[in-house]
Each structure stands twice: as structure tokens, then as C-alpha cells.
Design a protein around this motif. Structure first.
Motif, PDB file in Angstrom:
ATOM      1  N   THR A 176       6.741  59.654   1.792  1.00  0.00           N
ATOM      2  CA  THR A 176       7.051  60.383   2.901  1.00  0.00           C
ATOM      3  C   THR A 176       7.600  59.614   4.221  1.00  0.00           C
ATOM      4  O   THR A 176       8.447  60.206   4.803  1.00  0.00           O
ATOM      5  N   LEU A 177       7.124  58.271   4.182  1.00  0.00           N
ATOM      6  CA  LEU A 177       7.874  57.522   5.416  1.00  0.00           C
ATOM      7  C   LEU A 177       9.196  57.394   5.096  1.00  0.00           C
ATOM      8  O   LEU A 177       9.940  57.394   6.186  1.00  0.00           O
ATOM      9  N   ARG A 178       9.565  57.100   3.782  1.00  0.00           N
ATOM     10  CA  ARG A 178      11.081  57.064   3.685  1.00  0.00           C
ATOM     11  C   ARG A 178      11.846  58.177   3.924  1.00  0.00           C
ATOM     12  O   ARG A 178      12.920  58.421   4.471  1.00  0.00           O
ATOM     13  N   MET A 203       5.872  66.892   6.842  1.00  0.00           N
ATOM     14  CA  MET A 203       5.641  65.431   6.435  1.00  0.00           C
ATOM     15  C   MET A 203       4.858  64.593   7.569  1.00  0.00           C
ATOM     16  O   MET A 203       4.231  63.857   7.188  1.00  0.00           O
ATOM     17  N   ILE A 204       5.096  64.973   8.792  1.00  0.00           N
ATOM     18  CA  ILE A 204       4.234  64.396   9.840  1.00  0.00           C
ATOM     19  C   ILE A 204       2.611  64.597   9.443  1.00  0.00           C
ATOM     20  O   ILE A 204       2.077  63.712   9.751  1.00  0.00           O
ATOM     21  N   ALA A 205       2.409  65.793   9.233  1.00  0.00           N
ATOM     22  CA  ALA A 205       0.833  65.903   8.989  1.00  0.00           C
ATOM     23  C   ALA A 205       0.556  65.089   7.719  1.00  0.00           C
ATOM     24  O   ALA A 205      -0.887  65.116   7.806  1.00  0.00           O
ATOM     25  N   ARG A 206       1.144  64.742   6.923  1.00  0.00           N
ATOM     26  CA  ARG A 206       0.837  63.941   5.633  1.00  0.00           C
ATOM     27  C   ARG A 206       0.496  62.517   6.069  1.00  0.00           C
ATOM     28  O   ARG A 206      -0.466  62.012   5.466  1.00  0.00           O
ATOM     29  N   LEU A 246      -0.161  56.616  10.116  1.00  0.00           N
ATOM     30  CA  LEU A 246       0.566  55.675  10.265  1.00  0.00           C
ATOM     31  C   LEU A 246       1.796  55.606  11.098  1.00  0.00           C
ATOM     32  O   LEU A 246       2.481  54.839  11.459  1.00  0.00           O
ATOM     33  N   ILE A 247       1.856  56.856  11.783  1.00  0.00           N
ATOM     34  CA  ILE A 247       2.835  57.116  12.852  1.00  0.00           C
ATOM     35  C   ILE A 247       2.556  57.644  14.096  1.00  0.00           C
ATOM     36  O   ILE A 247       1.362  57.995  14.399  1.00  0.00           O
ATOM     37  N   GLU A 248       3.315  57.567  14.964  1.00  0.00           N
ATOM     38  CA  GLU A 248       3.246  57.999  16.422  1.00  0.00           C
ATOM     39  C   GLU A 248       4.237  59.080  16.673  1.00  0.00           C
ATOM     40  O   GLU A 248       5.321  58.654  16.316  1.00  0.00           O
TER      41      GLU A 248
END
Length: 61
Positions: A22-24, A46-49, A53-55
Motif C-alpha cells: 500500500t505504501l508503494r 489506501m490511506i485508511a489501511r 505509518l503515514i501523516e
């Protein structure tokens, strides 16, 4: 439609393979990398998954 800026803040080491994929797909792969994406439902999913790990910051266009 607006834009979403996604920045990776935590390492993907030790996470599930789906999270790394998902990050990729979001276009980031290293801590500190940033990518600007369109604000669409697919991107939001994808962000919800990987919220741990992300902002995320939203930009109006």
C-alpha cells in the motif's frame, strides 16, 4: 477536487506485506518521503489501511 499530501513517518519494517504494498502504491517507501495525490475514494481507502505509518494533510486547489 483537492489534493492530499501523504508523508511516511514510520518504518515499514516488520509490517504486513499488504501494508508495504500500500505504501508503494501511494508512491512512498522511505521515512520522510512525501507524495501529493488527488483526493479520490481509492486513495482514501489506501490511506485508511496504513494510518499508523503515514501523516496526511489536505490541500485545496
Amino acid at each position: 477536487m483537492g489534493q492530499i499530501t501523504v508523508t511516511q513517518i514510520k518504518s515499514a519494517i516488520g509490517t504486513k506485506p499488504k501494508h508495504r504494498g500500500t505504501l508503494r502504491a501511494l508512491g512512498i517507501g522511505k521515512i520522510g518521503q512525501t507524495n501529493t495525490l488527488p483526493d479520490r475514494p481509492e486513495i482514501r481507502g489506501m490511506i485508511a489501511r496504513v494510518p499508523h505509518l503515514i501523516e496526511v494533510s489536505e490541500e485545496e486547489s
